[in-house]
Design a protein around this motif. Structure first.
Motif, mmCIF file in Angstrom:
data_model
loop_
_atom_site.group_PDB
_atom_site.id
_atom_site.type_symbol
_atom_site.label_atom_id
_atom_site.label_comp_id
_atom_site.label_asym_id
_atom_site.label_seq_id
_atom_site.Cartn_x
_atom_site.Cartn_y
_atom_site.Cartn_z
ATOM 1 N N VAL A 87 0.831 -1.203 0.000
ATOM 2 C CA VAL A 87 0.000 0.000 0.000
ATOM 3 C C VAL A 87 0.866 1.255 0.000
ATOM 4 C CG1 VAL A 87 -1.661 1.341 1.357
ATOM 5 C CG2 VAL A 87 -1.984 -1.116 1.080
ATOM 6 N N SER A 88 1.912 1.266 0.819
ATOM 7 C CA SER A 88 2.785 2.445 0.872
ATOM 8 C C SER A 88 3.520 2.643 -0.447
ATOM 9 C CB SER A 88 3.770 2.335 2.033
ATOM 10 O OG SER A 88 4.554 1.167 1.945
ATOM 11 N N SER A 89 3.782 1.565 -1.190
ATOM 12 C CA SER A 89 4.366 1.702 -2.521
ATOM 13 C C SER A 89 3.431 2.463 -3.448
ATOM 14 C CB SER A 89 4.665 0.318 -3.116
ATOM 15 O OG SER A 89 5.637 -0.366 -2.367
ATOM 16 N N ALA A 90 2.144 2.101 -3.393
ATOM 17 C CA ALA A 90 1.159 2.802 -4.217
ATOM 18 C C ALA A 90 1.045 4.272 -3.805
ATOM 19 C CB ALA A 90 -0.200 2.110 -4.103
ATOM 20 N N LEU A 91 1.107 4.527 -2.504
ATOM 21 C CA LEU A 91 1.036 5.906 -2.018
ATOM 22 C C LEU A 91 2.254 6.716 -2.452
ATOM 23 C CD1 LEU A 91 -0.350 5.272 1.583
ATOM 24 C CD2 LEU A 91 -1.602 6.217 -0.379
ATOM 25 N N CYS A 92 3.430 6.080 -2.450
ATOM 26 C CA CYS A 92 4.638 6.765 -2.924
ATOM 27 C C CYS A 92 4.453 7.242 -4.365
ATOM 28 C CB CYS A 92 5.845 5.830 -2.852
ATOM 29 S SG CYS A 92 6.521 5.584 -1.191
ATOM 30 N N ALA A 93 3.805 6.422 -5.172
ATOM 31 C CA ALA A 93 3.627 6.760 -6.589
ATOM 32 C C ALA A 93 2.698 7.955 -6.786
ATOM 33 C CB ALA A 93 3.089 5.552 -7.348
ATOM 34 N N THR A 102 8.453 11.251 1.409
ATOM 35 C CA THR A 102 9.319 10.762 2.486
ATOM 36 C C THR A 102 8.504 10.013 3.532
ATOM 37 O OG1 THR A 102 10.835 12.629 2.171
ATOM 38 C CG2 THR A 102 10.974 11.443 4.259
ATOM 39 N N PHE A 103 7.329 10.538 3.872
ATOM 40 C CA PHE A 103 6.464 9.869 4.855
ATOM 41 C C PHE A 103 6.058 8.484 4.371
ATOM 42 C CE2 PHE A 103 2.116 8.931 6.366
ATOM 43 C CZ PHE A 103 2.394 8.805 7.726
ATOM 44 N N PHE A 104 5.678 8.378 3.107
ATOM 45 C CA PHE A 104 5.280 7.073 2.576
ATOM 46 C C PHE A 104 6.476 6.121 2.496
ATOM 47 C CE2 PHE A 104 1.815 9.611 0.248
ATOM 48 C CZ PHE A 104 0.946 9.457 1.319
ATOM 49 N N ARG A 105 7.672 6.673 2.252
ATOM 50 C CA ARG A 105 8.881 5.832 2.288
ATOM 51 C C ARG A 105 9.142 5.321 3.703
ATOM 52 N NH1 ARG A 105 11.848 3.028 -0.996
ATOM 53 N NH2 ARG A 105 13.834 3.813 -0.264
ATOM 54 N N ILE A 106 8.827 6.130 4.702
ATOM 55 C CA ILE A 106 8.965 5.679 6.095
ATOM 56 C C ILE A 106 8.019 4.512 6.369
ATOM 57 C CG2 ILE A 106 8.535 6.373 8.495
ATOM 58 C CD1 ILE A 106 9.583 9.160 7.726
ATOM 59 N N LEU A 107 6.793 4.599 5.834
ATOM 60 C CA LEU A 107 5.860 3.477 5.970
ATOM 61 C C LEU A 107 6.402 2.229 5.273
ATOM 62 C CD1 LEU A 107 2.366 5.155 5.369
ATOM 63 C CD2 LEU A 107 3.452 4.553 7.541
ATOM 64 N N LEU A 161 8.626 5.825 -19.168
ATOM 65 C CA LEU A 161 7.341 6.105 -18.537
ATOM 66 C C LEU A 161 7.472 7.290 -17.574
ATOM 67 C CD1 LEU A 161 6.286 2.397 -17.830
ATOM 68 C CD2 LEU A 161 5.387 3.897 -19.613
ATOM 69 N N SER A 162 7.436 7.013 -16.292
ATOM 70 C CA SER A 162 7.553 8.032 -15.249
ATOM 71 C C SER A 162 8.167 7.381 -14.027
ATOM 72 C CB SER A 162 6.168 8.609 -14.905
ATOM 73 O OG SER A 162 6.199 9.282 -13.660
ATOM 74 N N TRP A 163 8.847 8.172 -13.196
ATOM 75 C CA TRP A 163 9.454 7.615 -11.988
ATOM 76 C C TRP A 163 8.411 6.978 -11.075
ATOM 77 C CZ3 TRP A 163 7.681 9.356 -7.329
ATOM 78 C CH2 TRP A 163 7.063 10.602 -7.275
ATOM 79 N N ARG A 164 7.154 7.398 -11.199
ATOM 80 C CA ARG A 164 6.098 6.870 -10.335
ATOM 81 C C ARG A 164 5.890 5.367 -10.534
ATOM 82 N NH1 ARG A 164 3.619 11.245 -8.039
ATOM 83 N NH2 ARG A 164 4.079 13.248 -9.050
ATOM 84 N N LEU A 171 2.979 -3.478 -7.032
ATOM 85 C CA LEU A 171 1.590 -3.916 -6.854
ATOM 86 C C LEU A 171 1.306 -5.285 -7.477
ATOM 87 C CD1 LEU A 171 -0.372 -0.559 -7.331
ATOM 88 C CD2 LEU A 171 0.736 -1.495 -5.308
ATOM 89 N N PRO A 172 1.763 -5.574 -8.717
ATOM 90 C CA PRO A 172 1.477 -6.896 -9.297
ATOM 91 C C PRO A 172 2.149 -8.048 -8.541
ATOM 92 C CG PRO A 172 2.128 -5.324 -10.998
ATOM 93 C CD PRO A 172 2.434 -4.684 -9.688
ATOM 94 N N VAL A 173 3.131 -7.723 -7.708
ATOM 95 C CA VAL A 173 3.771 -8.762 -6.896
ATOM 96 C C VAL A 173 3.137 -8.816 -5.511
ATOM 97 C CG1 VAL A 173 5.948 -9.563 -5.906
ATOM 98 C CG2 VAL A 173 5.940 -8.435 -8.136
ATOM 99 N N GLY A 174 2.973 -7.656 -4.894
ATOM 100 C CA GLY A 174 2.497 -7.606 -3.519
ATOM 101 C C GLY A 174 1.054 -8.040 -3.344
#
Length: 487
Positions: A87-93, A102-107, A161-164, A171-174
């Protein structure tokens, strides 16, 4: 209706998927930092907080992972951590500011800190010692493939594409891993987990976080920076107090008494040195290849990729070489051969054939891959199942510190010698000597590890060497009932 699957297959699948995702995340971001800083309108140096936040968060949650798994159940904690990481990976994007990213990376760091120790405990509780040489094929796969794929995948994504999308790819793995684990994983709790060692956590969390911060930021901010000196000294003091406190605690968070087991102690020290040498080399060599030999980032990623291929092949060799050579010889030979390759890499020039360089890195994967596999098999040979959670936590903490120490010290070599030099004509050019000395430093880490490897006794690891069937196994089990019970 659920499909009847072997519990060993279930644990193996979720372990590989989770570790692949976490291992790739460790390398996929670095290539994109410049692009992220440009798009978010921040100085390039400010983007380093993304890695710092992740590392500090990971260091805070790592020590408590084993206890949480024992007390609340490995399935519950593992899947919660995996879901948090996904979930935090998706939020980082989706982040559009440095602070939110940075907050989402902390998660993400919190999820990653909990994942690895709990996953290792699940794996080693599921597979008895005599089967762990075979399971090493799965142990090496995510460790080998993901870090090498990270820079290549990141480079392609950022260009096309984009860094996002470097975060969306999790997501396709997690998501399938979480769903599969919810359906098929079995819960496991340790009845004797006891209460949380609060003093241990209050000392270990900031102690490890400050130490990791100092080691990771020292090369960037300067080792004489008051902030780095203060963080490093405070971290060391807290970790020293942690040792004193944990030795007096009946059920410590980080069980230092496990180090009384000679095999676990020396295998762990080999692992620290191996992580320092390998991660240090993988940090220094790409810099040298790009800055001195003028290769592009993509060319560098493709040149280092044979190391991952070598690791994958090594994972298939370990089940054959480990029982025939034993951990002492296999680990020692791997360290010696890899150290020789590191020394050879330090001598390459602009005229060196690229395929010769790739063959050297392929050799690193072959030799060090078998060392890594043998260390992981041998380390837990005499650890009983009730202690597996705390043992895997301690083992992971050691590895993280080893990686940080390797990169910090080799970065210090580069900074101390200087990566550029002034020619007789007064122009600046890359200083090859700095990179050569740093690669020799990586080899030195492996040779230090060799000293510890020579103290390993194959007799201590007998439970992992014995075959899984036949009369020979039956006779050995009769002689060593305690080991059989632990399995």
């Amino acid at each position: 209706m659920k499909i009847g699957l072997n519990p060993k297959v279930i644990v193996s699948i979720v372990y590989v998927l989770a570790m692949f995702m976490v291992a790739m995340d460790g390398t996929v971001l670095n290539v994109a930092l410049r692009t992220i800083s440009e798009e978010l309108g921040i100085p390039p140096a400010a983007s380093s907080t993304l890695n710092v936040g992740y590392l500090v968060s990971l260091a805070v949650f790592l020590p408590v992972a084993g206890w949480l798994g024992d007390r609340w159940g490995t399935k519950r904690v593992f899947l919660s951590a995996l879901a948090l990481f996904t979930v935090s990976s998706a939020l980082c994007a989706t982040a559009d500011q440095l602070s939110t990213l940075t907050f989402f990376r902390i998660l993400q760091g919190a999820g990653g800190g909990l994942l690895t120790p709990v996953a290792m405990a699940m794996l080693f509780r599921t597979f008895p010692p005599q089967e762990r040489a075979k399971v090493s094929r799965m142990l090496i796969l995510p460790i080998a493939l993901a870090p090498a794929l990270g820079p290549i995948v990141s480079g392609l994504i950022v260009d096309q594409l984009s860094w996002r999308w470097i975060f969306y790819v999790n997501l396709p793995v997690g998501i399938p891993a979480v769903i599969f684990g919810m359906l098929y994983l079995k819960e496991h709790r340790e009845q004797g987990a006891g209460r949380l060692d609060v003093p241990g956590w209050l000392l270990s969390a900031p102690g490890l976080a400050l130490t990791m911060y100092a080691l990771s930021q020292g090369p960037l901010r300067g080792w004489t920076s008051p902030l780095i000196i203060g963080a490093g000294l405070t971290g060391i003091i807290l970790l020293t107090l942690l040792v004193v406190a944990e030795l007096r605690t009946k059920q410590p968070l980080l069980d230092l008494r496990l180090l009384k087991d000679r095999l676990f102690r020396y295998s762990g020290l080999v692992s620290v040195c191996g992580a320092a040498g390998l991660l240090g080399m993988l940090y220094v060599f790409p810099l040298m290849y790009q800055n001195v030999l003028n290769a592009t980032a993509l060319e560098t990623g493709l040149t280092t990729f044979p190391e991952a291929l070598g690791l994958m092949i090594a994972s298939q060799l370990v089940p054959w070489t480990y029982p025939r050579l034993g951990p002492r010889k296999l680990i020692s030979m791997g360290l010696i051969c890899t150290a020789v390759i590191f020394i050879t890499l330090s001598q390459i020039t602009v005229d060196t054939n690229p395929w010769f360089i790739r063959s050297l890195l392929f050799g690193v994967g072959i030799f060090l891959g078998q060392t890594v596999g043998a260390v992981q098999i041998a380390s837990f040979a005499k650890i009983p199942p009730p202690s597996m959670g705390r043992a895997s936590t301690w083992f992971t903490v050691q590895n993280r510190l080893g990686s940080a120490i390797g990169m910090a010290l080799l970065s210090a070599v580069l900074a101390g010698v200087g990566t550029t030099t002034v020619t007789a004509a007064g122009t600046m050019e890359p200083n090859m000597l700095a990179y050569r000395l740093a690669l020799l430093g990586a080899a030195a880490f492996l040779l230090i590890g060799l000293c510890f490897a020579l103290k390993i006794s194959d007799d201590d690891a007998a439970a992992t060497i014995r075959k899984n069937s036949g009369q020979g196994l039956f006779r050995r089990q009769k002689k060593s009932p305690s080991l059989t019970q632990e399995s």
